[in-house]
Write a protein that holds these residues in place. Sequence first.
Motif: not given
Length: 317
Positions: A1-11, A32-37, A86-87, A114-117
Motif C-alpha cells: 500500500m503506497s503512502e501516497f495518493n494513487q490514481p483510481l485504476s481503470g480496472n 497542505e501535505g502535498l508535494d505537488v499541487a 487535484d486542488t 504550504s511547501g508544494a510545487k
Amino acid sequence: MSEFNQPLSGNEMPRFGGIASMFRLPVQLSAEGLDVAIVGVPLDCGTSNRAGSRYGPRQIRAESVLVRPYGMATKAAPFDSFQVADTGDVALNTYNLEKSIGIIESHFDGVLASGAKTLAMGGDHTITLPILRAQAKVHGPLAVVHVDAHADMNDHMFGESITHGTIFRRAIEEGLIDPTKMVQIGLRATGYAADDFDWARQRGVRVVSAEECWYKSLDPLMAEVREQIGSDHPVYLSFDIDGLDPSVAPGTGTPEPAGLMTSQSLEIIRGAFGTNLVGADLVEVSPPYDTSGNTALLAANLMFEMLCSFPGCQRRD
C-alpha cells in the motif's frame, strides 16, 4: 500500500465512470501535505483571438482518465514518488482581468507557502505572469523553459500592458526571470516586426525557432539547455499548446502552421529532468476547437510528463 495518493485504476472503475479529477486523483482543496499541487486556472479574458481556454482545465481533466500511473519509456512513477492531488480551480473574477491576475497570484502564494510545487493548467497564457510573481517571491529570478509558437514579448496589445502576448516581457522587466537562463522553443510564423523575437535575444534569452527544430530530435538541444541552466537554479516550465503543430493540437486559440511534433514535446519535457524544476504550466487548450478531444488528451499526457520531470521522481529499473 503506497503512502501516497494513487490514481483510481481503470480496472477498478471504468475510465468513463467516476469523478473526472485530474489523473483520477483525490480532490483536496488545500495544498497542505502535498508535494505537488495540480491547479486549474480557467482564465481566457487575456486572449487576443479565439476564446474558450476557460474550459481547458475541465476538458483536460476529463481526458486525463486515459493517463496511467507509470511511464513506460522513462520508467518514471510520479505517484510513488510524490504526494499529489487535484486542488481544484482558482476562483477568478470573470469580468476583470486585472483583478483575476491578483487573485491568481494570491492563490499561488498560498500553495507555495504550504511547501508544494505547482502544476497549473490554463486558461490562456496570461496566467503564467501571476504564477511567476508568486514563484519569484520564494525562489528569486527563475530560469525558464518556454515552449510556444509566440514569444509573448509584446510591449502592449490594444493598449494593455498585461495580456497573453506580453507576459514574458513583463516578467523580465520585473526581475522574475533571469533572461540568460531562459530558452524559448518553437517560435515561428509571422510577426509585426523583427523585435517580436529580437527584444528577448538582446537581453540574453536563447530563442530556438521552429525551423531549427524541424526533422530532428530535440534531445541534444535539451542537453544544452540543462548545461545552460545548471542543476541547482530554480526552473519554471511554461508550455503553450500552440507550440505544437495544429495537425496534432488543433484545439487552441492562436494556431500557427509548421510547429513542433508530439515526440519533440515529450523530448523537451523529459529533457527538463535533471534541473531544479519548481513549477510548470500547460496553457491555451481551447475545447471549442478541439472537437475530437485529442488536444486535451495530449495536454493531459504532457502534464503527466511534467510530473515525471520534477526532481526526485522515482525511476524504476
